[in-house]
Design an enzyme around this catalytic site. Structure first.
Site, PDB file in Angstrom:
ATOM      1  N   GLU A 220     -29.464  29.055  16.429  1.00 51.55           N
ATOM      2  CA  GLU A 220     -28.877  27.868  17.054  1.00 51.55           C
ATOM      3  C   GLU A 220     -28.336  26.875  16.034  1.00 51.55           C
ATOM      4  O   GLU A 220     -27.390  26.130  16.329  1.00 51.55           O
ATOM      5  CB  GLU A 220     -29.916  27.176  17.944  1.00 51.55           C
ATOM      6  CG  GLU A 220     -30.391  27.990  19.130  1.00 51.55           C
ATOM      7  CD  GLU A 220     -29.275  28.288  20.119  1.00 51.55           C
ATOM      8  OE1 GLU A 220     -28.457  27.375  20.372  1.00 51.55           O
ATOM      9  OE2 GLU A 220     -29.215  29.415  20.613  1.00 51.55           O
ATOM     10  N   GLU A 229     -24.584  19.123  17.211  1.00 48.11           N
ATOM     11  CA  GLU A 229     -23.547  20.057  17.643  1.00 48.11           C
ATOM     12  C   GLU A 229     -22.261  19.801  16.867  1.00 48.11           C
ATOM     13  O   GLU A 229     -21.840  18.655  16.673  1.00 48.11           O
ATOM     14  CB  GLU A 229     -23.312  19.873  19.149  1.00 48.11           C
ATOM     15  CG  GLU A 229     -22.311  20.832  19.740  1.00 48.11           C
ATOM     16  CD  GLU A 229     -22.208  20.691  21.242  1.00 48.11           C
ATOM     17  OE1 GLU A 229     -21.292  21.278  21.831  1.00 48.11           O
ATOM     18  OE2 GLU A 229     -23.061  19.977  21.831  1.00 48.11           O
ATOM     19  N   ASN A 267     -31.829  17.042  30.391  1.00 49.05           N
ATOM     20  CA  ASN A 267     -32.768  17.643  29.445  1.00 49.05           C
ATOM     21  C   ASN A 267     -33.403  16.593  28.540  1.00 49.05           C
ATOM     22  O   ASN A 267     -34.596  16.675  28.216  1.00 49.05           O
ATOM     23  CB  ASN A 267     -32.073  18.714  28.601  1.00 49.05           C
ATOM     24  CG  ASN A 267     -31.923  20.021  29.344  1.00 49.05           C
ATOM     25  OD1 ASN A 267     -32.773  20.382  30.165  1.00 49.05           O
ATOM     26  ND2 ASN A 267     -30.841  20.738  29.069  1.00 49.05           N
TER      27      ASN A 267
END
Length: 367
Positions: A220, A229, A267
């Site tokens: 990831e 990100e 989340n």
């Protein structure tokens, strides 16, 4: 190493003198280990011969050719001659266990089939017949390829005062180029949030779970390099305005952060509620506080099924295998043939990390 004395007699013509005996010493070459095979699995301490030299693996490896200019997994043990790779020595014994139908095998396992010949598993399989399922098995000869797959060594890295099954030395070995934000101390501090993480079942299961979690976050984050990100164009897309609590930190505030790349406002809300941290209003804590970042990763691993049917934790402690943990994280995109290369990237990291921790990867590695 024994030395061999060679006597050379020199005749001095016409001089009428006695011949002189001149002693010479010559060291015999080291015997070559079994030849290197790209399809074989090598654990730390395994040996193989390649290019007229013996090589020793420093940690788990497969498909990395021995070379002084390679990835650093192989240590040159010096030139060799004779033995199994030169044809002049004895062939290594093929004392491999008998194949059993229906028994799970993992890549690198070597078996002796009912025809008396040996085969090496090219892919994990639930006990397919070696002479029928040729995609899963490859003929193996002790002198002609493969080498033997030794029992996994004891974990490297010494004792660990924290009690975590991964020592700091092993962590550093797994992530040699990581961003310094991802500290080992932060990871250890985060363990208190979920004591069952890497603390359930046998020592083997605990180490397999730790390897599985770390392999997935390795994928990831590009080896724990990325904190946030990288595609900033996605940032405004992670606000689900339909949630009653909205996006108080801003529409573009809930992009992927931390080892699991936590994203979406719901989340952040769920993770924050579980951890007792207001991440909905302070999402930047995940990229500024290493312990918080690690806690969000462990929170997802322990509590969220994602597109799968179980958590990553449950997949590992209940024997469902590493492949099910992939399904829980990104199965909708990668599994069932969606992106085999991405799946294999995760599997390769897991196999390497399991080797560093001194355990076998187990079965059901893919999804």
């Amino acid at each position: 190493m024994k030395l061999r004395v060679v006597a050379t007699v020199l005749a001095i013509a016409g001089a009428g003198t006695a011949a002189a005996i001149l002693p010479m010493t010559m060291a015999s070459a080291a015997e070559c280990a079994s030849p290197y095979s790209a399809s074989a699995v090598y654990w730390g301490g395994s040996t193989a011969s390649f290019g007229g030299h013996n090589w020793k693996a420093k940690w788990w490896t497969q498909g990395e050719q021995p070379s002084a200019a390679g990835t650093g997994v192989w240590e040159d043990q010096g030139s060799c001659g004779g033995g199994s790779s030169s044809g002049g020595g004895t062939t290594a014994a093929c004392n491999h266990p008998a194949w059993h139908a229906g028994k799970a095998y993992v890549t690198g396992n070597i078996v002796k089939y009912t025809d008396g010949k040996s085969y090496i598993a090219e892919h994990d399989n639930p006990g397919y017949d070696p002479i029928i399922s040729t995609w899963f098995w490859e003929p193996y000869t002790c002198s002609g390829g493969g080498g033997t797959v030794p029992t996994p060594p004891a974990p490297t890295g010494g004792t660990n005062p924290s009690g975590f099954v991964v020592s700091e030395a092993q962590f550093n070995q797994m992530f040699p180029a990581r961003n310094q934000f991802y500290t080992y101390a932060g990871l250890v501090q985060a363990l208190s949030a979920y004591p069952a993480f890497a603390g359930t079942g046998s020592d083997t299961v605990r180490r397999q779970e730790a390897a599985a979690f770390l392999a997935n976050i390795n994928h990831e984050t590009g080896g724990l390099v990325h904190i946030v990100e990288q595609n900033t164009a996605n940032y405004p897309h992670y606000c689900d305005a339909g949630q009653p609590y909205g996006c108080p930190a801003g529409q573009a505030a809930y992009y992927g952060r931390g080892p699991i790349q936590l994203s979406w406002n719901f989340n952040y809300k769920a993770a924050g509620d579980a951890l007792g941290i207001d991440l909905l209003r302070n999402p930047n804590l995940v990229q500024n506080d290493a312990a918080v970042a690690w806690k969000t990763g462990i929170w997802y691993w322990m509590t969220q099924t994602g597109p799968g049917t179980m958590t990553g934790h449950d997949a590992m402690v209940n024997g469902r295998g590493f492949g099910e943990s992939i399904r829980s994280i990104n199965g909708a995109i990668e599994c069932n043939g969606g992106n085999p290369a991405q799946v294999q990237s995760r599997v390769a990291a897991y196999q390497k990390f399991a080797g560093i921790l001194g355990v076998t990867p187990g079965a059901n590695l893919s999804c």
